[in-house]
Design an enzyme around this catalytic site. Structure first.
Site, PDB file in Angstrom:
ATOM      1  N   LYS A 128      21.828  12.971  31.453  1.00 25.53           N
ATOM      2  CA  LYS A 128      22.057  12.699  29.949  1.00 25.53           C
ATOM      3  C   LYS A 128      23.459  12.174  29.835  1.00 25.53           C
ATOM      4  O   LYS A 128      23.770  11.272  28.964  1.00 25.53           O
ATOM      5  CB  LYS A 128      21.529  13.976  29.375  1.00 25.53           C
ATOM      6  CG  LYS A 128      20.284  14.319  29.085  1.00 25.53           C
ATOM      7  CD  LYS A 128      19.658  13.072  28.216  1.00 25.53           C
ATOM      8  CE  LYS A 128      18.148  13.214  28.482  1.00 25.53           C
ATOM      9  NZ  LYS A 128      17.707  12.493  29.866  1.00 25.53           N
ATOM     10  N   ASN A 186       6.684 -10.099  28.433  1.00 26.33           N
ATOM     11  CA  ASN A 186       7.044  -8.827  29.232  1.00 26.33           C
ATOM     12  C   ASN A 186       6.573  -8.795  30.674  1.00 26.33           C
ATOM     13  O   ASN A 186       5.423  -8.907  30.738  1.00 26.33           O
ATOM     14  CB  ASN A 186       6.678  -7.577  28.373  1.00 26.33           C
ATOM     15  CG  ASN A 186       7.283  -7.497  27.041  1.00 26.33           C
ATOM     16  OD1 ASN A 186       8.448  -8.253  26.699  1.00 26.33           O
ATOM     17  ND2 ASN A 186       6.940  -6.460  26.314  1.00 26.33           N
ATOM     18  N   GLY A 187       7.358  -8.037  31.423  1.00 20.97           N
ATOM     19  CA  GLY A 187       6.721  -7.845  32.987  1.00 20.97           C
ATOM     20  C   GLY A 187       7.583  -8.647  33.836  1.00 20.97           C
ATOM     21  O   GLY A 187       8.472  -9.441  33.746  1.00 20.97           O
ATOM     22  N   HIS A 204      29.278  23.089  50.810  1.00 24.44           N
ATOM     23  CA  HIS A 204      28.813  22.256  52.015  1.00 24.44           C
ATOM     24  C   HIS A 204      29.246  20.784  51.501  1.00 24.44           C
ATOM     25  O   HIS A 204      28.530  19.921  51.967  1.00 24.44           O
ATOM     26  CB  HIS A 204      27.355  22.332  51.995  1.00 24.44           C
ATOM     27  CG  HIS A 204      27.147  23.788  52.422  1.00 24.44           C
ATOM     28  ND1 HIS A 204      27.139  24.166  53.773  1.00 24.44           N
ATOM     29  CD2 HIS A 204      26.235  24.801  51.817  1.00 24.44           C
ATOM     30  CE1 HIS A 204      26.679  25.171  53.992  1.00 24.44           C
ATOM     31  NE2 HIS A 204      25.953  25.669  52.826  1.00 24.44           N
ATOM     32  N   ARG A 259      13.751  -0.002  22.813  1.00 19.86           N
ATOM     33  CA  ARG A 259      13.128  -0.193  24.117  1.00 19.86           C
ATOM     34  C   ARG A 259      14.170  -0.694  24.863  1.00 19.86           C
ATOM     35  O   ARG A 259      13.980  -0.624  26.178  1.00 19.86           O
ATOM     36  CB  ARG A 259      11.875  -1.056  24.115  1.00 19.86           C
ATOM     37  CG  ARG A 259      10.785  -0.540  23.439  1.00 19.86           C
ATOM     38  CD  ARG A 259       9.676  -1.519  23.248  1.00 19.86           C
ATOM     39  NE  ARG A 259       9.073  -1.846  24.380  1.00 19.86           N
ATOM     40  CZ  ARG A 259       7.862  -1.243  24.881  1.00 19.86           C
ATOM     41  NH1 ARG A 259       7.338  -0.310  24.266  1.00 19.86           N
ATOM     42  NH2 ARG A 259       7.366  -1.667  26.197  1.00 19.86           N
ATOM     43  N   GLU A 288      19.163  17.436  35.083  1.00 23.00           N
ATOM     44  CA  GLU A 288      19.014  16.410  33.646  1.00 23.00           C
ATOM     45  C   GLU A 288      20.083  16.440  32.726  1.00 23.00           C
ATOM     46  O   GLU A 288      20.358  15.452  32.122  1.00 23.00           O
ATOM     47  CB  GLU A 288      17.677  17.277  33.030  1.00 23.00           C
ATOM     48  CG  GLU A 288      17.223  16.938  31.546  1.00 23.00           C
ATOM     49  CD  GLU A 288      16.748  15.487  31.756  1.00 23.00           C
ATOM     50  OE1 GLU A 288      16.747  14.984  30.479  1.00 23.00           O
ATOM     51  OE2 GLU A 288      16.375  14.931  32.664  1.00 23.00           O
ATOM     52  N   GLU A 322      23.935   8.696  31.414  1.00 25.63           N
ATOM     53  CA  GLU A 322      23.017   7.581  30.519  1.00 25.63           C
ATOM     54  C   GLU A 322      23.815   7.235  29.270  1.00 25.63           C
ATOM     55  O   GLU A 322      23.845   5.850  28.881  1.00 25.63           O
ATOM     56  CB  GLU A 322      21.877   8.210  29.944  1.00 25.63           C
ATOM     57  CG  GLU A 322      20.541   8.048  30.916  1.00 25.63           C
ATOM     58  CD  GLU A 322      19.361   8.996  30.525  1.00 25.63           C
ATOM     59  OE1 GLU A 322      18.261   8.418  30.988  1.00 25.63           O
ATOM     60  OE2 GLU A 322      19.357   9.992  29.787  1.00 25.63           O
ATOM     61  N   LYS A 348      14.111   1.715  27.419  1.00 26.95           N
ATOM     62  CA  LYS A 348      13.104   3.119  26.878  1.00 26.95           C
ATOM     63  C   LYS A 348      11.996   3.123  27.899  1.00 26.95           C
ATOM     64  O   LYS A 348      11.583   3.923  28.561  1.00 26.95           O
ATOM     65  CB  LYS A 348      12.612   3.041  25.627  1.00 26.95           C
ATOM     66  CG  LYS A 348      12.030   4.276  24.928  1.00 26.95           C
ATOM     67  CD  LYS A 348      12.730   5.597  25.420  1.00 26.95           C
ATOM     68  CE  LYS A 348      12.112   6.829  24.772  1.00 26.95           C
ATOM     69  NZ  LYS A 348      12.658   8.068  25.013  1.00 26.95           N
ATOM     70  N   CYS A 406      11.703  -4.711  26.931  1.00 32.61           N
ATOM     71  CA  CYS A 406      11.418  -5.866  26.237  1.00 32.61           C
ATOM     72  C   CYS A 406      10.406  -5.522  25.154  1.00 32.61           C
ATOM     73  O   CYS A 406       9.822  -4.454  25.337  1.00 32.61           O
ATOM     74  CB  CYS A 406      10.818  -6.972  27.285  1.00 32.61           C
ATOM     75  SG  CYS A 406      11.913  -7.313  28.776  1.00 32.61           S
ATOM     76  N   TRP A 422      15.071  -7.674  27.977  1.00 36.21           N
ATOM     77  CA  TRP A 422      15.780  -7.049  28.971  1.00 36.21           C
ATOM     78  C   TRP A 422      15.930  -7.564  30.106  1.00 36.21           C
ATOM     79  O   TRP A 422      14.941  -7.681  30.875  1.00 36.21           O
ATOM     80  CB  TRP A 422      15.173  -5.519  29.087  1.00 36.21           C
ATOM     81  CG  TRP A 422      16.232  -4.528  29.792  1.00 36.21           C
ATOM     82  CD1 TRP A 422      17.215  -3.948  29.282  1.00 36.21           C
ATOM     83  CD2 TRP A 422      15.942  -4.402  31.196  1.00 36.21           C
ATOM     84  NE1 TRP A 422      17.940  -3.124  30.220  1.00 36.21           N
ATOM     85  CE2 TRP A 422      17.021  -3.232  31.625  1.00 36.21           C
ATOM     86  CE3 TRP A 422      15.258  -4.603  32.422  1.00 36.21           C
ATOM     87  CZ2 TRP A 422      17.154  -2.645  32.623  1.00 36.21           C
ATOM     88  CZ3 TRP A 422      15.258  -3.802  33.442  1.00 36.21           C
ATOM     89  CH2 TRP A 422      16.529  -3.148  33.755  1.00 36.21           C
TER      90      TRP A 422
END
Length: 609
Positions: free
Chosen positions: A486, A98-99, A505, A27, A482, A489, A604, A2, A73
């Site tokens: 990526k 926001n929040g 395994h 963001r 990582e 994402e 973000k 947001c 968001w």
């Protein structure tokens, strides 16, 4: 996640609001809106990008000298126009937020009983009605806001305007970032400094519980207790050009290629010095770091992967226990506290809600020593830590973190060396050798970036796949994690990472000709073990894509594709090996046509739990 922008000026603030929203697009958001006061309240909202909102604003010729704007968001309620901000109440009051308001249900029931009609599914709408409730009782906007936020449980950054007070912009924050921007005869507010670089570099970062009122002629701030306070004015060091694309197609590509410079800037105080100093981490670091007997790392997502790499370094070089924790799990786990451990909190933004809460939780458990590793000097995480190290990555706009990760790794390696030196586990010769390696690291990163054309060719095959497997061993297993993150994402290809020794395994059951397997294969002590694991993949018909060091003996054969990198970089190898994985994800996403910088459903800066 947001974004908030607010402005009061003697000129039309709508272009400022829209440009601010555009600079906050990184963001993550799903809808946008703005409200201005001009002979009454005028509001416009839209689902989708800021460009759509801007088109509607132009069509309706919206303008005004006081306004607020927001990118949302979705948390409470679907991403629809009726759930988009600003939300309104009464005779011309508008709020952006926001929040998350955790007690919104009980407040909603109370306000509904008082006759308020709710038209959205959001928690934010209760804030608008609650402030308006106190306005009805005769309070001015500033005091009504103070009374309202005192009832809120959770996290918030809010900006409010009201047609009945057309010369005032009121803001408040708790747990979510909010700052003021100071101009000449005009003032501003935003959730991120980048939104205001277009109009000012003079900024004030509000503390938790602060409520502020801005006018053309100045501002005032009170703390949670209602006492008038002064907060320091910072001259932002951000460069407006740093948040522009320049020659690159996407911010992610730009930030991948900025990594040699970002790492060099982060290490500048070290590579030019003859020896390492604990004071890199703060004036009290010498005493604190010499005394700690363990390290606990709290972080989320990519930053957590950096912490996993650090465990291998800290335990292997400094020889003290290191426990990386996922921040959102740590705060709810019944852990065994160790007051003599160093708690390291890692966050690019310094505003990650789970990491901030984990740091606070560690303090309540009796942990006395805290260190933040962060890219934003004015962030809440930095302010709440005893020791700190600021990575100098510069603004990172792409949602998928790249240069923040490599600068975090460089910082964690420095921490490892300092801890080892303070314990007599680093000889002067080893120290000089490590400093020399760090000095060479930016040029080594540049050599790896030159492999982009070969990696782009590989990506064409990945774009056709629905799943991928990433393998690594030892300190490179977190790098494989990582790489998988990526790819997930930004390309939306399902990817998982495993320690290569774990193939037999369970994961080996997934391997066939339709499951590409990416292997991180440095020429280290585990290379021969890894080769055996790769043979297990080939025996099942799997196709291998191997990133190997130039001095490794892995040969390309049918079904085994190899890209040779630099010579083995020793302990710094993970920092080099993540680069081709970033490029692979980027180019696979290009092939699939996804929104690289703003992947779906992601944000973000994750400032909610």
């Amino acid at each position: 996640m947001c974004g908030i922008v607010g402005a009061i000026a003697q000129r039309n603030v709508v272009p400022i609001l829209l440009e601010g929203l555009r600079r906050l697009e990184y963001r993550g958001y799903d809808s946008a809106g703005l409200a201005v006061i001009n002979g009454g309240l005028h509001r416009l909202r839209s689902v989708g990008r800021v460009a759509e909102l801007a088109s509607r604003v132009a069509a309706q010729n919206i303008n005004g000298h006081l306004g607020i704007a927001h990118t949302r968001w979705a948390t409470h309620g679907a991403p629809t126009e009726r759930n988009a901000h600003p939300h309104v109440s009464g005779n011309g009051l508008a709020v952006v937020h926001n929040g998350i308001v955790e007690n919104h249900d009980s407040i909603r029931r109370r306000l509904a009983d008082s006759g308020y009609l709710f038209v959205s599914d959001t928690d934010t709408e209760v804030i608008a009605h609650l402030i308006e409730y106190y306005l009805r009782q005769g309070a001015r906007l500033f005091d009504a806001t103070r009374r309202a936020v005192a009832e809120l449980t959770g996290a918030y950054a809010i900006a409010i305007i009201c047609a009945e007070e057309p010369g005032r912009l009121v803001v408040a924050r708790k747990g979510a970032p909010l700052l003021l921007g100071l101009g000449e005869g005009e003032n501003f507010a935003a959730s991120d400094a980048s939104a205001l670089l277009q109009v000012t570099r003079r900024m004030i970062y509000l503390e938790d519980g602060d409520v502020a009122e801005l006018g053309l002629d100045g501002f005032r701030i009170v703390d949670a207790a209602g006492n008038a306070v002064e907060r320091p004015v910072h001259l932002s060091q951000l460069n407006a050009d740093a948040v522009e694309l320049g020659q690159y197609r996407h911010f992610m590509q730009k930030e991948i290629f900025e990594q040699p410079g970002a790492v060099a800037a982060t290490l500048e105080m070290v590579t030019g010095a003859p020896s390492l100093s604990a004071q890199l981490f703060g004036v009290e670091a010498q005493e604190v770091l010499a005394r700690v007997n363990a390290v606990t790392i709290v972080a989320c997502g990519t930053s957590f992967h950096a912490g996993l790499v650090a465990r291998y370094w800290i335990e292997g070089v400094a020889r003290i226990p290191c426990n990386p924790e996922i921040a959102s799990e740590y705060r709810y786990r019944d852990s065994v506290p160790n007051p003599d451990a160093l708690v390291v909190a890692i966050s690019q933004s310094g505003e990650t809600a789970d990491t901030l809460a984990a740091l606070a939780h560690a303090k309540t458990l009796g942990h006395r020593h805290t260190l933040s590793i962060c890219n934003v000097p004015e962030s809440a995480l930095v302010r709440q830590s005893d020791l700190r190290f600021l990575t100098r990555a510069g603004p990172e706009i792409g949602v998928a973190s790249t240069k923040a990760f490599t600068t975090q790794l460089a910082t964690l390696f420095l921490l490892t060396l300092v801890l080892a030196k303070l314990r007599g586990r680093l000889t002067p010769e080893e120290e000089k050798r490590h400093i020399a390696a760090l000095r060479h690291l930016p040029s080594a990163l540049s050599r790896v970036l030159a492999l982009e054309p070969q990696i782009a060719e590989w990506s064409q095959k990945f774009a056709e796949k629905e799943h991928a497997l990433f393998l690594g061993r030892g300190v490179h297993y977190p790098i494989a994690m990582e790489g998988a993150l990526k790819l997930k994402e930004i390309s939306y290809i399902h990817a998982e990472a495993y320690p290569a020794g774990e193939l037999k395994h369970g994961p080996l059951a997934l391997v066939d000709r339709n499951m590409p397997v990416v292997a991180v294969a440095p020429n280290d002590a585990l290379l021969e073990k890894l080769k055996a694991n790769l043979q297990e993949v080939r025996a099942r018909g799997g196709e291998l894509y191997v990133f190997a060091d130039a001095d490794s003996q892995i040969q390309e054969t049918e079904g085994v594709h190899i890209i040779k990198m630099t010579d083995h970089a020793g302990l710094l190898s993970p920092i080099l090996h993540v680069i081709p994985l970033q490029l692979l994800a980027y180019h696979a996403a290009l092939q699939k046509g996804t929104d690289v910088d703003k992947p779906r459903n992601l944000a973000k800066s994750v400032t909610v739990e």
